[in-house]
Motif scaffolding. Structure first.
Motif, PDB file in Angstrom:
ATOM      1  N   MET A 110       8.666  -8.631  -1.910  1.00  0.00           N
ATOM      2  CA  MET A 110       7.854  -7.538  -1.365  1.00  0.00           C
ATOM      3  C   MET A 110       6.380  -7.893  -1.430  1.00  0.00           C
ATOM      4  O   MET A 110       5.622  -7.584  -0.506  1.00  0.00           O
ATOM      5  CB  MET A 110       8.134  -6.242  -2.128  1.00  0.00           C
ATOM      6  N   LEU A 111       5.967  -8.573  -2.487  1.00  0.00           N
ATOM      7  CA  LEU A 111       4.574  -9.013  -2.595  1.00  0.00           C
ATOM      8  C   LEU A 111       4.236  -9.992  -1.472  1.00  0.00           C
ATOM      9  O   LEU A 111       3.138  -9.952  -0.919  1.00  0.00           O
ATOM     10  CB  LEU A 111       4.318  -9.641  -3.965  1.00  0.00           C
ATOM     11  N   ASP A 112       5.184 -10.848  -1.092  1.00  0.00           N
ATOM     12  CA  ASP A 112       4.983 -11.762   0.042  1.00  0.00           C
ATOM     13  C   ASP A 112       4.732 -10.965   1.327  1.00  0.00           C
ATOM     14  O   ASP A 112       3.865 -11.321   2.128  1.00  0.00           O
ATOM     15  CB  ASP A 112       6.200 -12.666   0.244  1.00  0.00           C
ATOM     16  N   ILE A 113       5.487  -9.902   1.526  1.00  0.00           N
ATOM     17  CA  ILE A 113       5.321  -9.062   2.718  1.00  0.00           C
ATOM     18  C   ILE A 113       3.959  -8.384   2.701  1.00  0.00           C
ATOM     19  O   ILE A 113       3.245  -8.382   3.702  1.00  0.00           O
ATOM     20  CB  ILE A 113       6.461  -8.019   2.815  1.00  0.00           C
ATOM     21  N   VAL A 114       3.583  -7.840   1.548  1.00  0.00           N
ATOM     22  CA  VAL A 114       2.284  -7.176   1.430  1.00  0.00           C
ATOM     23  C   VAL A 114       1.155  -8.188   1.638  1.00  0.00           C
ATOM     24  O   VAL A 114       0.163  -7.892   2.313  1.00  0.00           O
ATOM     25  CB  VAL A 114       2.148  -6.461   0.068  1.00  0.00           C
ATOM     26  N   GLN A 115       1.318  -9.393   1.105  1.00  0.00           N
ATOM     27  CA  GLN A 115       0.305 -10.430   1.287  1.00  0.00           C
ATOM     28  C   GLN A 115       0.134 -10.780   2.761  1.00  0.00           C
ATOM     29  O   GLN A 115      -0.980 -10.861   3.269  1.00  0.00           O
ATOM     30  CB  GLN A 115       0.670 -11.684   0.501  1.00  0.00           C
ATOM     31  N   ARG A 116       1.226 -10.969   3.453  1.00  0.00           N
ATOM     32  CA  ARG A 116       1.151 -11.297   4.886  1.00  0.00           C
ATOM     33  C   ARG A 116       0.528 -10.135   5.659  1.00  0.00           C
ATOM     34  O   ARG A 116      -0.301 -10.345   6.553  1.00  0.00           O
ATOM     35  CB  ARG A 116       2.549 -11.624   5.420  1.00  0.00           C
ATOM     36  N   PHE A 117       0.918  -8.945   5.312  1.00  0.00           N
ATOM     37  CA  PHE A 117       0.361  -7.739   5.923  1.00  0.00           C
ATOM     38  C   PHE A 117      -1.159  -7.712   5.742  1.00  0.00           C
ATOM     39  O   PHE A 117      -1.903  -7.492   6.697  1.00  0.00           O
ATOM     40  CB  PHE A 117       1.023  -6.514   5.278  1.00  0.00           C
ATOM     41  N   CYS A 118      -1.622  -7.950   4.520  1.00  0.00           N
ATOM     42  CA  CYS A 118      -3.064  -7.931   4.243  1.00  0.00           C
ATOM     43  C   CYS A 118      -3.793  -9.061   4.959  1.00  0.00           C
ATOM     44  O   CYS A 118      -4.918  -8.877   5.432  1.00  0.00           O
ATOM     45  CB  CYS A 118      -3.308  -8.001   2.739  1.00  0.00           C
ATOM     46  N   THR A 119      -3.169 -10.203   5.051  1.00  0.00           N
ATOM     47  CA  THR A 119      -3.765 -11.333   5.772  1.00  0.00           C
ATOM     48  C   THR A 119      -3.937 -10.990   7.242  1.00  0.00           C
ATOM     49  O   THR A 119      -5.005 -11.215   7.823  1.00  0.00           O
ATOM     50  CB  THR A 119      -2.893 -12.592   5.620  1.00  0.00           C
ATOM     51  N   LEU A 120      -2.910 -10.415   7.858  1.00  0.00           N
ATOM     52  CA  LEU A 120      -2.989 -10.058   9.275  1.00  0.00           C
ATOM     53  C   LEU A 120      -3.968  -8.918   9.525  1.00  0.00           C
ATOM     54  O   LEU A 120      -4.536  -8.816  10.611  1.00  0.00           O
ATOM     55  CB  LEU A 120      -1.605  -9.693   9.805  1.00  0.00           C
ATOM     56  N   SER A 135       8.868   1.206   8.213  1.00  0.00           N
ATOM     57  CA  SER A 135       8.791   1.435   6.773  1.00  0.00           C
ATOM     58  C   SER A 135       7.744   2.496   6.465  1.00  0.00           C
ATOM     59  O   SER A 135       6.550   2.284   6.689  1.00  0.00           O
ATOM     60  CB  SER A 135       8.424   0.128   6.055  1.00  0.00           C
ATOM     61  N   GLY A 136       8.203   3.593   5.939  1.00  0.00           N
ATOM     62  CA  GLY A 136       7.275   4.653   5.567  1.00  0.00           C
ATOM     63  C   GLY A 136       6.276   4.198   4.523  1.00  0.00           C
ATOM     64  O   GLY A 136       5.100   4.551   4.569  1.00  0.00           O
ATOM     65  N   LYS A 137       6.716   3.372   3.585  1.00  0.00           N
ATOM     66  CA  LYS A 137       5.817   2.900   2.530  1.00  0.00           C
ATOM     67  C   LYS A 137       4.713   2.019   3.102  1.00  0.00           C
ATOM     68  O   LYS A 137       3.554   2.151   2.717  1.00  0.00           O
ATOM     69  CB  LYS A 137       6.603   2.144   1.462  1.00  0.00           C
ATOM     70  N   LEU A 138       5.065   1.124   4.005  1.00  0.00           N
ATOM     71  CA  LEU A 138       4.032   0.272   4.609  1.00  0.00           C
ATOM     72  C   LEU A 138       3.108   1.086   5.514  1.00  0.00           C
ATOM     73  O   LEU A 138       1.915   0.800   5.599  1.00  0.00           O
ATOM     74  CB  LEU A 138       4.646  -0.883   5.388  1.00  0.00           C
ATOM     75  N   ARG A 139       3.646   2.078   6.171  1.00  0.00           N
ATOM     76  CA  ARG A 139       2.815   2.941   7.016  1.00  0.00           C
ATOM     77  C   ARG A 139       1.770   3.652   6.167  1.00  0.00           C
ATOM     78  O   ARG A 139       0.591   3.704   6.515  1.00  0.00           O
ATOM     79  CB  ARG A 139       3.682   3.953   7.760  1.00  0.00           C
ATOM     80  N   VAL A 140       2.199   4.178   5.021  1.00  0.00           N
ATOM     81  CA  VAL A 140       1.272   4.855   4.112  1.00  0.00           C
ATOM     82  C   VAL A 140       0.274   3.850   3.539  1.00  0.00           C
ATOM     83  O   VAL A 140      -0.927   4.111   3.477  1.00  0.00           O
ATOM     84  CB  VAL A 140       2.039   5.586   2.982  1.00  0.00           C
ATOM     85  N   LEU A 141       0.755   2.677   3.128  1.00  0.00           N
ATOM     86  CA  LEU A 141      -0.132   1.645   2.603  1.00  0.00           C
ATOM     87  C   LEU A 141      -1.177   1.251   3.638  1.00  0.00           C
ATOM     88  O   LEU A 141      -2.368   1.132   3.325  1.00  0.00           O
ATOM     89  CB  LEU A 141       0.667   0.414   2.164  1.00  0.00           C
ATOM     90  N   ASP A 142      -0.767   1.080   4.876  1.00  0.00           N
ATOM     91  CA  ASP A 142      -1.681   0.724   5.953  1.00  0.00           C
ATOM     92  C   ASP A 142      -2.783   1.774   6.083  1.00  0.00           C
ATOM     93  O   ASP A 142      -3.969   1.449   6.130  1.00  0.00           O
ATOM     94  CB  ASP A 142      -0.903   0.593   7.263  1.00  0.00           C
ATOM     95  N   THR A 175       4.072  -4.481  -6.941  1.00  0.00           N
ATOM     96  CA  THR A 175       5.409  -4.436  -6.354  1.00  0.00           C
ATOM     97  C   THR A 175       6.424  -4.845  -7.422  1.00  0.00           C
ATOM     98  O   THR A 175       6.065  -5.479  -8.413  1.00  0.00           O
ATOM     99  CB  THR A 175       5.541  -5.374  -5.136  1.00  0.00           C
ATOM    100  N   GLN A 176       7.681  -4.514  -7.166  1.00  0.00           N
ATOM    101  CA  GLN A 176       8.726  -4.870  -8.120  1.00  0.00           C
ATOM    102  C   GLN A 176       9.234  -6.289  -7.916  1.00  0.00           C
ATOM    103  O   GLN A 176       9.778  -6.886  -8.834  1.00  0.00           O
ATOM    104  CB  GLN A 176       9.890  -3.892  -8.017  1.00  0.00           C
ATOM    105  N   THR A 177       9.081  -6.823  -6.719  1.00  0.00           N
ATOM    106  CA  THR A 177       9.606  -8.166  -6.449  1.00  0.00           C
ATOM    107  C   THR A 177       8.544  -9.029  -5.781  1.00  0.00           C
ATOM    108  O   THR A 177       7.637  -8.528  -5.112  1.00  0.00           O
ATOM    109  CB  THR A 177      10.826  -8.101  -5.515  1.00  0.00           C
ATOM    110  N   ARG A 178       8.685 -10.335  -5.945  1.00  0.00           N
ATOM    111  CA  ARG A 178       7.788 -11.257  -5.258  1.00  0.00           C
ATOM    112  C   ARG A 178       8.037 -11.246  -3.765  1.00  0.00           C
ATOM    113  O   ARG A 178       7.123 -11.466  -2.977  1.00  0.00           O
ATOM    114  CB  ARG A 178       7.932 -12.669  -5.817  1.00  0.00           C
TER     115      ARG A 178
END
Length: 83
Positions: free
Chosen positions: A42-52, A13-20, A37-40
């Motif tokens: 996607m927010l769940d994915i971002v939350q897990r990403f930030c947790t890790l 995911s280019g967006k997650l790569r940039v976010l990272d 984010t537009q959806t929960r």
């Protein structure tokens, strides 16, 4: 998502790569960050990403009780450890 899944998602995911990349830079600089984010889902994915990635964060979405929202906002604004 586990650590390898997040790494795989970032690669795909280019967006997650940039976010990272941006989150790493902004954390080093001591900045605060709001992610929308537009959806929960996607927010769940971002939350897990930030947790890790071991980021200290607060999540505020439509499921958070109105009485808890100001406390989360205050924690974000006042706690320098909350990214």
């Amino acid at each position: 998502l586990d650590a390898s899944s997040v790494t795989e998602l970032c690669e795909q995911s280019g967006k997650l790569r940039v976010l990272d990349h941006l989150l790493r830079v902004w954390q080093r600089e001591g900045r605060k960050v709001l992610v929308f984010t537009q959806t929960r889902q996607m927010l769940d994915i971002v939350q897990r990403f930030c947790t890790l990635r071991c980021y200290e964060f607060r999540r505020l979405d439509g499921t958070v009780a109105i009485g808890q929202r100001q406390r989360l906002i205050d924690e974000f604004n006042e706690d320098p450890g909350v990214f």
